[in-house]
Design an enzyme around this catalytic site. Structure first.
Site, PDB file in Angstrom:
ATOM      1  N   GLU A 123      -6.861  -7.731   0.012  1.00  0.00           N
ATOM      2  CA  GLU A 123      -7.207  -7.530   1.427  1.00  0.00           C
ATOM      3  C   GLU A 123      -8.644  -7.075   1.560  1.00  0.00           C
ATOM      4  O   GLU A 123      -9.110  -6.202   0.818  1.00  0.00           O
ATOM      5  CB  GLU A 123      -6.339  -6.438   2.064  1.00  0.00           C
ATOM      6  CG  GLU A 123      -4.924  -6.820   2.348  1.00  0.00           C
ATOM      7  CD  GLU A 123      -4.196  -5.684   3.061  1.00  0.00           C
ATOM      8  OE1 GLU A 123      -4.835  -4.922   3.830  1.00  0.00           O
ATOM      9  OE2 GLU A 123      -2.982  -5.554   2.831  1.00  0.00           O
ATOM     10  N   GLU A 149       0.826  -1.215   0.000  1.00  0.00           N
ATOM     11  CA  GLU A 149       0.000   0.000   0.000  1.00  0.00           C
ATOM     12  C   GLU A 149       0.859   1.264   0.000  1.00  0.00           C
ATOM     13  O   GLU A 149       0.809   2.084   0.933  1.00  0.00           O
ATOM     14  CB  GLU A 149      -0.957  -0.003   1.201  1.00  0.00           C
ATOM     15  CG  GLU A 149      -2.007  -1.081   1.117  1.00  0.00           C
ATOM     16  CD  GLU A 149      -3.096  -0.949   2.186  1.00  0.00           C
ATOM     17  OE1 GLU A 149      -2.877  -0.239   3.179  1.00  0.00           O
ATOM     18  OE2 GLU A 149      -4.160  -1.546   2.008  1.00  0.00           O
TER      19      GLU A 149
HETATM   20  C1  GLA Z   1      -4.009  -2.256   5.287  1.00  0.00           C
HETATM   21  C2  GLA Z   1      -2.651  -2.923   5.357  1.00  0.00           C
HETATM   22  C3  GLA Z   1      -2.623  -4.132   6.236  1.00  0.00           C
HETATM   23  C4  GLA Z   1      -3.438  -3.934   7.480  1.00  0.00           C
HETATM   24  C5  GLA Z   1      -4.844  -3.560   7.081  1.00  0.00           C
HETATM   25  C6  GLA Z   1      -5.780  -3.417   8.266  1.00  0.00           C
HETATM   26  O1  GLA Z   1      -4.789  -2.700   4.277  1.00  0.00           O
HETATM   27  O2  GLA Z   1      -2.156  -3.276   4.104  1.00  0.00           O
HETATM   28  O3  GLA Z   1      -1.279  -4.396   6.581  1.00  0.00           O
HETATM   29  O4  GLA Z   1      -2.878  -2.918   8.236  1.00  0.00           O
HETATM   30  O5  GLA Z   1      -4.802  -2.333   6.428  1.00  0.00           O
HETATM   31  O6  GLA Z   1      -7.075  -3.118   7.848  1.00  0.00           O
END
Ligand code: GLA
Length: 679
Positions: A298, A142
């Protein structure tokens, strides 16, 4: 179809890894993203690597038949790195340091960070490029998520280099930025600093360039890592996880460098409309690389930990949102994370394997979804079947977000609302950039495209000349790529095809919401105040009935268009508000305001009718979603009550007819339903 989640074995003992693999098999897991935040475990000190644990984890996964999306682990440099190289820290606009102790505290342009990250990726690639478990590489994590913009001295130097590249000479930068305004003229690139804390508004062209630069600088990190992976023989697809419509990174440009688009999405269970914003993100991801299935890397199985109130997902909601992603082009459903953490900031974040264990609703739903995904036939990669393109553009997002405009707008939120108006009408939509090929779409919707590049202008004009229908709404075609007015007023590059000009923006008092921008639902606040000071909205008569307009009641000069709607109240009463111009087989419509939610639905229904575009399925309630993936239609009930429907075709999984089917809340069905052309 991949199924799995982030796997952080470094948080657990070896005995747990063995249990993990057994339970992953029980849940139907096929792939996990390994070690995304494991830098300090992989490399406990500069020049020293500890591979034993990761060797064991990857071997165990492989023995268990589970593939690895192996992380390059560069998202959170260990404390030893920033202690040794303090210049690596990012800084905010005030010059304050982002210290270690959390994550993502590095300056993306820091040479020390780049060197250390490069060495780590080099070592990982050398060791695991041909490991049989590794099927994909997950670069960083991210990018820019917590730290959108870095104002450090490294950023300053890199920004200057970037500007040198873009402009060649300081004179040409001065011209583009209009630096004779407020005595901002530069005589050397070395006088330029990032938009750090200043007494008042920064130069708007400079702000847009700083955002362009930031997106490029982050992308450069990705391509650096990808290149190292390739140089060391890694042949697997390489990805980095996106975050939907994310402001600092122009994902449309990034998508060209990414082998498989992956996205993270956390629909808020407290928001009954969050399935529509999730649908927008899914369509955006699908549209970034048409024909290549993407992966939802995710989502949460239930609650997250980072909202003020973290509601659990309702029974079935996790599967409904997962199937929505599949229906909109995903070939992988994954979660953050596999096993709920016992310590650390995210210990309250749900996971596939909850801290409360396997006797939980979450575990039951996770294993059920695993079997459903395993039972799915191979789904067509495309096309989406969308006849409508909605224009969404990062450069415009950056420019329209600048201060000192007639009224403050939240562009991404507005685009989402226009999308939702199409979604409520069960019309399939692709999300395209203004310079992308639009031929083939029956209707192109252009909301608030304040910045129109010359290339975009040519593209949109060509689209109409070739017979397309263009629907443009207010505060569009105001500036060029430098965020400067063009000669000749406003609407200069789309005006000719629209047959009108905007002479004045007629700003209205914006609806209430955070920081004066639009509130979540675009709802009106307070009683109507149609005339005089404090005017909040302006009603427009349209062929399909009255529509409430917000933000603007623009003053149009109609040159060569037909007026099909006028403002009916307020200071602009009787002025033209909705125009159309027929040019050959093409049509170009202009709406001089931004409607509220019901108004958006009305004006788009009018534009859809004119372009003869019908919903995917007729007569569905708004809480029911329909999504097309090639010939496969998925119908999902996101509402709180059962819905009885009569659908064409038969259930793709069971073969049962669907002419009389009841969908409980969060229930879904898939049916094979060729498009008219395919028939
Ligand atoms: C982001 C991050 C993860 C985690 C999630 C929690 O998407 O990539 O590592 O912290 O948030 O929702």
């Amino acid at each position: 179809m991949h199924y799995g989640g982030d796997y952080n074995p470094e948080q657990w003992e070896e005995a747990t890894w063995r249990e993990d693999v057994a339970l992953m098999r029980e849940a139907g897991v096929t792939m996990v993203s390994v070690g995304i935040f494991a830098w300090s475990r992989i490399q406990p000190a500069e020049g020293r690597f500890d591979w034993d644990w990761l060797d064991t984890v990857l071997d165990l996964l492989h023995e268990g038949g589970i593939a690895a999306d192996l992380a390059t682990a560069t998202a959170s440099p260990p404390p030893w790195a920033t202690a040794a190289y303090p210049g690596m820290h990012a800084r905010d606009a005030d010059g304050s340091i982002f210290w270690h102790g959390s994550r993502q505290h590095y300056a993306p342009t820091s040479p020390e960070y780049r060197r250390l990250a490069g060495e780590l990726v080099h070592a990982l690639a050398q060791r695991y490029a041909s490991h049989p478990a590794v099927v994909m590489w997950h670069v960083n994590n991210e990018y820019g998520c917590h730290l959108h913009y870095d104002y450090s001295d490294h950023a300053r130097d890199a920004f200057r280099d970037w500007l040198r590249q873009r402009y060649g000479s300081i004179e040409s930068l001065n011209r583009a930025w209009g630096t004779d305004f407020w005595s901002q003229r530069y005589t050397d690139f070395d006088q330029i600093v990032p938009p750090r804390k200043a007494p008042y508004s920064h130069n708007p062209s400079g702000l847009v360039d700083f955002k362009r630069f930031t997106s490029d600088a982050l992308l450069e990190l990705f391509t650096m890592e990808k290149q190292i992976l390739r140089e060391h023989g890694a042949t697997q697809p390489v990805t980095t996880n996106f975050m939907g419509a994310f402001p600092p990174a122009d994902y449309r440009r990034w998508a060209r460098e990414i082998d498989v688009i992956t996205d993270d999405n956390y629909a808020d269970p407290n928001d009954p409309e969050s399935f529509r914003s999730a649908a927008f993100s899914r369509d955006l991801m699908r549209s970034l690389k048409p024909g290549v299935p993407w992966i939802l890397t995710e989502q949460a199985t239930s609650a997250v930990n980072w909202r003020p109130s973290n509601a659990p997902k309702a029974p079935g909601q996790m599967a409904a949102l997962s199937m929505q992603a599949v229906a909109r082009g995903a070939d992988g459903i994954m979660f953050f994370q596999w096993r709920q953490s016992r310590r650390g900031s995210e210990k309250f974040h749900s996971a596939m394997l909850p801290h409360a264990g396997r006797q939980t609703r979450t575990w039951r739903e996770v294993t059920e979804l695993g079997s459903v995904l395993a039972a799915l036939p191979t789904l067509p990669a495309g096309p989406s079947g969308a006849r409508v393109a909605l224009i969404f553009d990062w450069e415009n997002w950056w420019a329209i977000g600048n201060p000192d405009h007639p009224v403050r707008l939240d562009y991404a939120h507005l685009v989402q609302r226009w999308y939702s108006a199409l979604h409520r009408q069960h019309v399939s939509v692709d999300i395209r950039g203004p310079e992308e090929d639009l031929s083939g779409y029956g209707l192109v919707v252009v909301p608030q495209l304040y910045l129109v590049s010359d290339a975009a202008a040519a593209n949109l004009n060509r689209y109409v000349a070739d017979g397309g229908h263009l629907f443009v709404s207010s505060f569009t075609d105001v500036v060029d790529s430098d965020d400067a007015f063009r000669d000749g007023g406003f609407t200069t590059v789309l005006g000719p095809i629209l047959g009108m000009r905007v002479d004045d923006f007629g700003a209205l008092v914006a609806p209430a919401g955070p920081a004066g921008v639009d509130s979540a639902g675009g709802a009106l606040d307070g009683p109507p105040s149609p005339a005089g000071p404090g005017q909040r909205h302006a009603t427009v008569s349209t062929p399909l009935g009255p529509v409430v307009g917000q933000y603007f009641a623009e003053e149009l000069r109609v040159l060569d268009a037909t007026v099909v709607g006028t403002f009916t109240d307020g200071r602009s009463a009787r002025w033209p508000a909705l125009t159309t111009r027929v040019s050959g087989a093409g049509q170009a419509h202009y709406l001089a305001t931004i409607p509220d939610d019901p108004g958006m639905t009305t004006v788009l229904r009018w534009a859809l009718d004119r372009a003869v575009i019908a919903p995917e399925l007729p007569g569905l309630p708004e809480c029911v979603e329909v999504a097309r993936r090639g010939s496969v239609l998925t119908v999902i009930n996101h509402g709180a009550y059962p819905v009885s429907l009569s659908l064409p075709g038969s259930n793709l999984l069971t073969g049962d007819p669907l002419d009389d089917v009841t969908l409980a809340p969060f229930a879904w069905v898939m049916t094979d339903q060729p498009t008219l052309e395919e028939k």
